[in-house]
Enzyme design. Sequence first.
Site, short mmCIF file in Angstrom:
data_model
loop_
_atom_site.label_atom_id
_atom_site.label_comp_id
_atom_site.label_asym_id
_atom_site.label_seq_id
_atom_site.Cartn_x
_atom_site.Cartn_y
_atom_site.Cartn_z
N LYS A 198 0.82 -1.21 0.00
CA LYS A 198 0.00 0.00 0.00
C LYS A 198 0.86 1.26 0.00
O LYS A 198 0.50 2.25 -0.64
CB LYS A 198 -0.98 0.00 1.17
CG LYS A 198 -2.08 -1.04 1.01
CD LYS A 198 -3.28 -0.78 1.90
CE LYS A 198 -4.39 -1.77 1.55
NZ LYS A 198 -5.57 -1.65 2.37
N LYS B 287 -4.34 -9.79 -6.25
CA LYS B 287 -5.52 -10.05 -5.41
C LYS B 287 -6.67 -9.12 -5.78
O LYS B 287 -6.45 -7.93 -6.02
CB LYS B 287 -5.12 -9.81 -3.94
CG LYS B 287 -6.16 -10.25 -2.94
CD LYS B 287 -5.88 -9.70 -1.55
CE LYS B 287 -6.34 -8.26 -1.41
NZ LYS B 287 -6.79 -7.88 -0.07
N LYS C 230 -11.08 -4.19 -3.04
CA LYS C 230 -12.16 -3.22 -3.20
C LYS C 230 -11.66 -1.82 -3.53
O LYS C 230 -12.41 -0.99 -4.04
CB LYS C 230 -13.08 -3.22 -1.98
CG LYS C 230 -12.45 -2.73 -0.70
CD LYS C 230 -13.49 -2.65 0.40
CE LYS C 230 -13.20 -3.58 1.55
NZ LYS C 230 -11.94 -3.35 2.25
#
Length: 338
Positions: A116, A199, A202
């Site tokens: 991230k 992966k 969302k």
Amino acid sequence: MSGETKKRVLSGIQPSGNLTIGNYLGALQQWVAEQDTFECYFCIVDLHALTVPQDPAALRAKTREVAAIYLAAGIDPEKSAVFVQSHVSAHTELSWILTCLTPIGWLYRMTQFKDKSSKQQQESIGAGLLNYPILMAADILLYQASAVPVGDDQRQHLEFTRDIAQRFNHTYGETFTLPEAMIPREGARIMGLDNPLAKMSKSEASEYHAVYLLDPPDIARKKIMRSQTDSGRDVRFSSDPERAGVNNLLTIYQALTGEPKEAIEARFEGKGYGDLKKAVAEQVNDRLSPLQARYNRLMHENGYLDEILAQGAERARAVADKTLAEVRDRVGFVAPYR
Ligand code: AQP
């Protein structure tokens, strides 16, 4: 009533975007299945969502949406406590105490932090993103949870939670239950439809990446029909990265139907990728249609959701505050006089 106390389970999802079938198969589906076996606490982890920038109005709306999706997916508030993480202040307080016990090196090793933070400008990475696993540890340890039903991507955070619990227990005396990750056998890692090597997530913006739980049937079908596959023909499970797209579709099919691999391969013997995609789309929509109907009803019932969340927070506080009181005492805080 046997009087036997059930073991506890805690899990949560961030209201950081539209929930995907990855969130459903990795987390929600097993939460629903575990409700009778365990004493369950399911939260909407809004404090975690703040670790990356959020628009306040969108965060508020998503928090309610995610809560309604939990119920629509089959979480029964009579059995399980459903609550918003920020409604139980013990989470942030324990998180601070655990922060002071955490070596920074443990945090820098976390894969999710590396992933991230690599997507953000160095100077805009918030300290919360680094500290995320500590808050997650606090979430779990406050409830003395023995099991945490999550997808495979959370495995490392669970190990971190056990490590920090052990460190606390060793430093201050036995306080926390060491939790186990409960990872589903099928559907633990659903991959992106547009890129089966990454992966499904969302917060990934691209249009054909994920089926969202609230996607209308024609949109869900279109996304699945367009999903990336290879130039082969055999509909078979495979660990070959070249065939990851077909493997992902088969995994979704398996996680939804519960059929064994061999039976699924036999079903698609002599058929092509188009047939597989149609069958997956049908299974997905069969699962999502009733969920969406319940979701729409819930969102129109004035006050119902707020009442469930208030009751859930009350049940959660009763457990969390008790653990926190013990922790405060163990670390040497003076108990408030009144
Ligand atoms: N692709 C996936 N396959 C299986 N399980 C998954 N989960 C997430 N993606 C998949 C599981 O869903 C729960 C949600 O966890 P989260 O909201 O705390 O965040 P996450 O794991 O980082 O999920 P996302 O969808 O990728 O969210 P963003 O994009 O906001 O970071 C967890 O149990 C997770 O394992």
